[in-house]
Design an enzyme around this catalytic site. Structure first.
Site, PDB file in Angstrom:
ATOM      1  N   ASP A 213       0.854  -1.201   0.000  1.00 34.43           N
ATOM      2  CA  ASP A 213       0.000   0.000   0.000  1.00 34.43           C
ATOM      3  C   ASP A 213       0.879   1.236   0.000  1.00 34.43           C
ATOM      4  OD1 ASP A 213       0.435   0.908   3.018  1.00 34.43           O
ATOM      5  OD2 ASP A 213       0.271  -1.274   2.971  1.00 34.43           O
ATOM      6  N   ASP A 215       0.557   3.552   2.319  1.00 36.03           N
ATOM      7  CA  ASP A 215       0.293   4.095   3.655  1.00 36.03           C
ATOM      8  C   ASP A 215      -0.841   5.116   3.539  1.00 36.03           C
ATOM      9  OD1 ASP A 215       0.866   3.863   6.403  1.00 36.03           O
ATOM     10  OD2 ASP A 215       1.986   5.728   6.361  1.00 36.03           O
TER      11      ASP A 215
HETATM   12  N1  LIG Z   1       1.222   1.221   5.778  1.00 36.77           N
HETATM   13  C1  LIG Z   1       1.764   0.346   6.615  1.00 36.77           C
HETATM   14  N2  LIG Z   1       2.240   0.770   7.816  1.00 36.77           N
HETATM   15  C2  LIG Z   1       2.812  -0.113   8.679  1.00 36.77           C
HETATM   16  N3  LIG Z   1       2.914  -1.425   8.439  1.00 36.77           N
HETATM   17  C3  LIG Z   1       2.456  -1.874   7.269  1.00 36.77           C
HETATM   18  N4  LIG Z   1       2.432  -3.102   6.746  1.00 36.77           N
HETATM   19  C4  LIG Z   1       1.865  -3.044   5.547  1.00 36.77           C
HETATM   20  N5  LIG Z   1       1.487  -1.778   5.245  1.00 36.77           N
HETATM   21  C5  LIG Z   1       1.859  -1.015   6.318  1.00 36.77           C
END
Ligand SMILES: Nc1ncnc2[nH]cnc12
Ligand SMILES: CSC[C@H]1O[C@H](OP(=O)(O)O)[C@H](O)[C@@H]1O
Length: 299
Positions: A213, A215
């Protein structure tokens, strides 16, 4: 007790390792209690491997509850010299697209609630964390990525900083922008203190991070959810298995030396004999030579 040369720590969505033979589940006694899950020992192409599901099978442990010290101590007791860490991460850079893979070469530790050393209580050591990732193990992962490529669009990014947050909540938008301003590449919740403890245990460590992703910093993308992250991780799980298997083959046949293997030589301040007896029980296994495992393999 089963012995292993290579430890694989499987993160979110990666709760087993495929193709293991001579499988034996072991519960290793450690001064820090139980590991996240029983460790699954076996052979992959003849190479002794120990697999540990970081959050336990069934994903029961939040990142703050993972027994990092027990996990690393147990792997060391089994004779592990190299750890491959498999982790889901959020991307903090436009060019690291979801489904891409990253092999970080640095970590930034933003965790707050975790026991992050084997030392203390009468035993002092200060290991170097200047280069927290073993370059040779990282290289074996990169070679494994190349060797398993099938013309797909997944890109590998070599190097970059993994910022480790406490979690279990994802970051606020302000935090996400802040981490970007630090120059971090990816964000996760588990690789610290795991990498610090691996260094104290003189185990060479590297991570294959799978971006799931953006974030929550990206102006055009939805903020991360666990559901979306796991769905993307599952798309990469098979490839991660292939990369891990290939890296194990490289490491098992080449058995490269790593500066991590002698990390305590220049770090230990307290002589072992001067440590309290109960502390010696913790520290001696970290200092024990691992060479006998290699000799056993050669016969
Ligand atoms: N955005 C994110 N922040 C922290 N850990 C994650 N693991 C997968 N995506 C994450
Ligand atoms: C389910 S996404 C968040 C979760 O995934 C990562 O864990 P791991 O490194 O074990 O794959 C991240 O750090 C979070 O714990």
């Amino acid at each position: 007790m089963a012995r292993a040369l290579i430890g694989v720590i499987g993160g979110s969505g990666l709760y087993d390792i495929q193709g293991l033979t001579e499988v034996e589940e072991v519960q290793v006694d450690t001064p820090f209690g139980n590991t996240s899950d029983p460790i699954v020992c076996g052979k992959l192409q003849g190479i002794p491997v120990a697999f540990l599901a970081r959050h336990g099978r069934g994903h029961r442990l939040i990142p703050s509850q993972v027994p990092y010290r027990a996990n690393i101590h147990a792997l060391r007791q089994l004779g592990v010299r190299y750890i491959l860490s498999l982790s889901a991460v959020g991307s903090l850079q436009e060019e690291v697209r979801p489904l891409d893979m990253v092999i970080p070469d640095q970590f930034i530790d933003m965790t707050r609630k975790r026991e992050s050393t084997f030392f203390g209580d009468g035993a002092v050591a200060h290991v170097s964390m200047a280069d927290p990732v073993c370059a040779t193990v990282a290289e074996s992962l990169a070679r494994a990525f190349d060797a398993t490529q099938e013309g797909e669009l997944v890109q590998l990014h070599q190097g970059g900083s993994y910022i480790c947050i406490e979690g279990p909540q994802f970051s606020t938008r302000a935090e996400s922008h802040w981490y970007r301003s630090m120059g971090a590449s990816v964000v996760g919740m588990t690789n610290m203190p795991e990498a610090k403890l691996a260094r104290e245990a003189q185990i060479a460590y590297a991570t294959l991070a799978m971006a799931t992703d953006y974030d929550c910093w990206h102006p055009r993308e939805e903020a991360v959810t666990a559901e979306a992250a796991i769905a993307n991780l599952q798309k990469n799980a098979q490839r991660a298995q292939q990369i891990a298997a290939k890296a194990i083959q490289f490491l098992g046949t080449e058995q490269p030396k790593s500066p991590a293997h002698t990390a305590l030589d220049s770090a230990l301040v307290t002589p072992v004999e001067a440590m309290p007896e109960e502390k010696q029980v913790v520290i001696k296994p970290l200092l024990a030579p691992t060479e006998p495992v290699l000799e056993e393999m050669e016969h």
